[in-house]
Design a protein around this motif. Structure first.
Motif, PDB file in Angstrom:
ATOM      1  N   ASP A  86      -6.717  -7.277  -1.079  1.00 16.34           N
ATOM      2  CA  ASP A  86      -6.854  -5.992  -0.384  1.00 16.34           C
ATOM      3  C   ASP A  86      -8.115  -5.236  -0.797  1.00 16.34           C
ATOM      4  OD1 ASP A  86      -6.090  -5.504  -2.959  1.00 16.34           O
ATOM      5  OD2 ASP A  86      -4.395  -4.213  -2.463  1.00 16.34           O
TER       6      ASP A  86
ATOM      7  N   LYS B 255     -14.752   5.705   5.289  1.00 13.64           N
ATOM      8  CA  LYS B 255     -15.240   4.404   5.742  1.00 13.64           C
ATOM      9  C   LYS B 255     -14.972   4.228   7.233  1.00 13.64           C
ATOM     10  CE  LYS B 255     -15.028   2.047   1.309  1.00 13.64           C
ATOM     11  NZ  LYS B 255     -14.676   0.814   0.577  1.00 13.64           N
TER      12      LYS B 255
ATOM     13  N   LEU C 171      -0.985   4.599  -0.478  1.00 11.09           N
ATOM     14  CA  LEU C 171      -1.672   4.955   0.756  1.00 11.09           C
ATOM     15  C   LEU C 171      -0.679   5.444   1.799  1.00 11.09           C
ATOM     16  CD1 LEU C 171      -4.278   4.960   2.485  1.00 11.09           C
ATOM     17  CD2 LEU C 171      -3.821   2.550   3.006  1.00 11.09           C
TER      18      LEU C 171
ATOM     19  N   LYS D  63       0.828  -1.206   0.000  1.00  9.28           N
ATOM     20  CA  LYS D  63       0.000   0.000   0.000  1.00  9.28           C
ATOM     21  C   LYS D  63       0.862   1.257   0.000  1.00  9.28           C
ATOM     22  CE  LYS D  63      -3.532  -2.020  -0.608  1.00  9.28           C
ATOM     23  NZ  LYS D  63      -4.050  -1.788  -1.952  1.00  9.28           N
TER      24      LYS D  63
ATOM     25  N   TYR E  39     -11.704  -4.453   0.328  1.00 11.52           N
ATOM     26  CA  TYR E  39     -12.608  -4.562   1.471  1.00 11.52           C
ATOM     27  C   TYR E  39     -14.057  -4.752   1.031  1.00 11.52           C
ATOM     28  CZ  TYR E  39     -14.972  -3.744   5.844  1.00 11.52           C
ATOM     29  OH  TYR E  39     -15.775  -3.891   6.940  1.00 11.52           O
TER      30      TYR E  39
ATOM     31  N   ASP F 255      -9.683   6.527  -0.504  1.00 15.33           N
ATOM     32  CA  ASP F 255     -10.437   5.273  -0.543  1.00 15.33           C
ATOM     33  C   ASP F 255     -10.869   4.803   0.844  1.00 15.33           C
ATOM     34  OD1 ASP F 255     -10.175   5.052  -3.325  1.00 15.33           O
ATOM     35  OD2 ASP F 255      -8.228   4.070  -3.150  1.00 15.33           O
ATOM     36  N   ILE F 256     -10.202   5.285   1.889  1.00 13.72           N
ATOM     37  CA  ILE F 256     -10.541   4.850   3.247  1.00 13.72           C
ATOM     38  C   ILE F 256     -11.091   5.970   4.117  1.00 13.72           C
ATOM     39  CG2 ILE F 256      -8.768   3.045   3.171  1.00 13.72           C
ATOM     40  CD1 ILE F 256      -7.082   4.795   5.049  1.00 13.72           C
TER      41      ILE F 256
ATOM     42  N   ASP G 134     -11.592  -0.039  -4.855  1.00 14.04           N
ATOM     43  CA  ASP G 134     -10.334  -0.619  -4.396  1.00 14.04           C
ATOM     44  C   ASP G 134      -9.738   0.277  -3.302  1.00 14.04           C
ATOM     45  OD1 ASP G 134      -8.213  -2.313  -4.239  1.00 14.04           O
ATOM     46  OD2 ASP G 134      -7.558  -2.073  -6.313  1.00 14.04           O
ATOM     47  N   ILE G 135      -8.794  -0.256  -2.538  1.00  5.58           N
ATOM     48  CA  ILE G 135      -8.119   0.522  -1.500  1.00  5.58           C
ATOM     49  C   ILE G 135      -6.696   0.797  -1.965  1.00  5.58           C
ATOM     50  CG2 ILE G 135      -7.384   0.612   0.914  1.00  5.58           C
ATOM     51  CD1 ILE G 135     -10.384   0.595   0.628  1.00  5.58           C
TER      52      ILE G 135
END
Length: 203
Positions: A106, A191, A21, A18, A108, A187-188, A181-182
């Motif tokens: 990966d 959430k 990220l 990641k 979620y 993307d997170i 996708d992450i």
């Protein structure tokens, strides 16, 4: 079993997972989130009625979350993602599997229902693809090797799904729903499940 689910995974090493990220949240937090996603993938796949194989990016790991009773343990082989996927599919069909699906480790938003739908749709379709919002795909299901799918792609970019579909104009394809996708912080960020990780680093 005539069905095989292949799970491509990166070895969970600091600074090597990641990475996009990690530019926002740091390597340690990115690794923790990746491990969380791995655990989610196990939960989603462990009870599926299909043979399962985990393909490690570097080398097999003993005593990790992938139970060797449930998951065959293999290593990815090839110079790029396309070649590694092609080699995995080819090996699966050589071993006698009739329907083969590949996913990452990966995603979620993926559920066991998505994978079950993919296996079912392969009864009447040659190919099943799960598009990702970032322009790639999170699932690919085949009933025979199709080398063109894995060649001349800019892997990791937003053209992969589009370019793949161009290769499949003469095939019967079923598309699953598009999932997120992450890859990056956005993307997170919205959430709730990822908030505990972000609170640890005051984001």
């Amino acid at each position: 079993m005539s069905n095989l689910l292949m799970i491509f995974t990166r070895n969970p090493e600091l600074g090597k997972v990641k990475t996009r990220l990690a530019k926002t949240i740091g390597d340690e937090a990115a690794l923790e989130i990746y491990k969380f996603l791995l655990e989610h993938t196990v939960k989603v796949t462990k009870d599926l009625k299909a043979d399962k194989a985990t393909y490690y990016s570097v080398s097999n790991i003993n005593n990790d979350i992938w139970d060797p009773v449930l998951y065959q343990k293999k290593e990815q082989k090839g110079d790029d993602l396309g070649e590694r996927m092609h080699n995995a599919f080819s090996e699966a069909f050589q071993n006698g599997y009739e329907k083969v699906i590949i996913i990452g480790s990966d995603m979620y938003d993926i559920s066991s229902e998505h994978i079950e739908e993919a296996f079912t749709q392969l009864d009447n379709n040659e190919i099943v693809v799960g598009p990702a919002e970032d322009g790639g795909y999170y699932l690919l299901g085949l009933k025979k090797p199709i080398r063109a799918i894995f060649e001349n792609k800019a892997w990791g970019t937003d053209t992969v799904f589009q370019d793949t579909m161009k290769d499949l104009t003469n095939n019967q394809v079923h598309l699953l729903e598009t999932l997120n996708d992450i890859d990056v912080y956005e993307d997170i960020a919205g959430k709730e499940v990822f908030q505990p990780f972000l609170k640890k680093i005051n984001i």
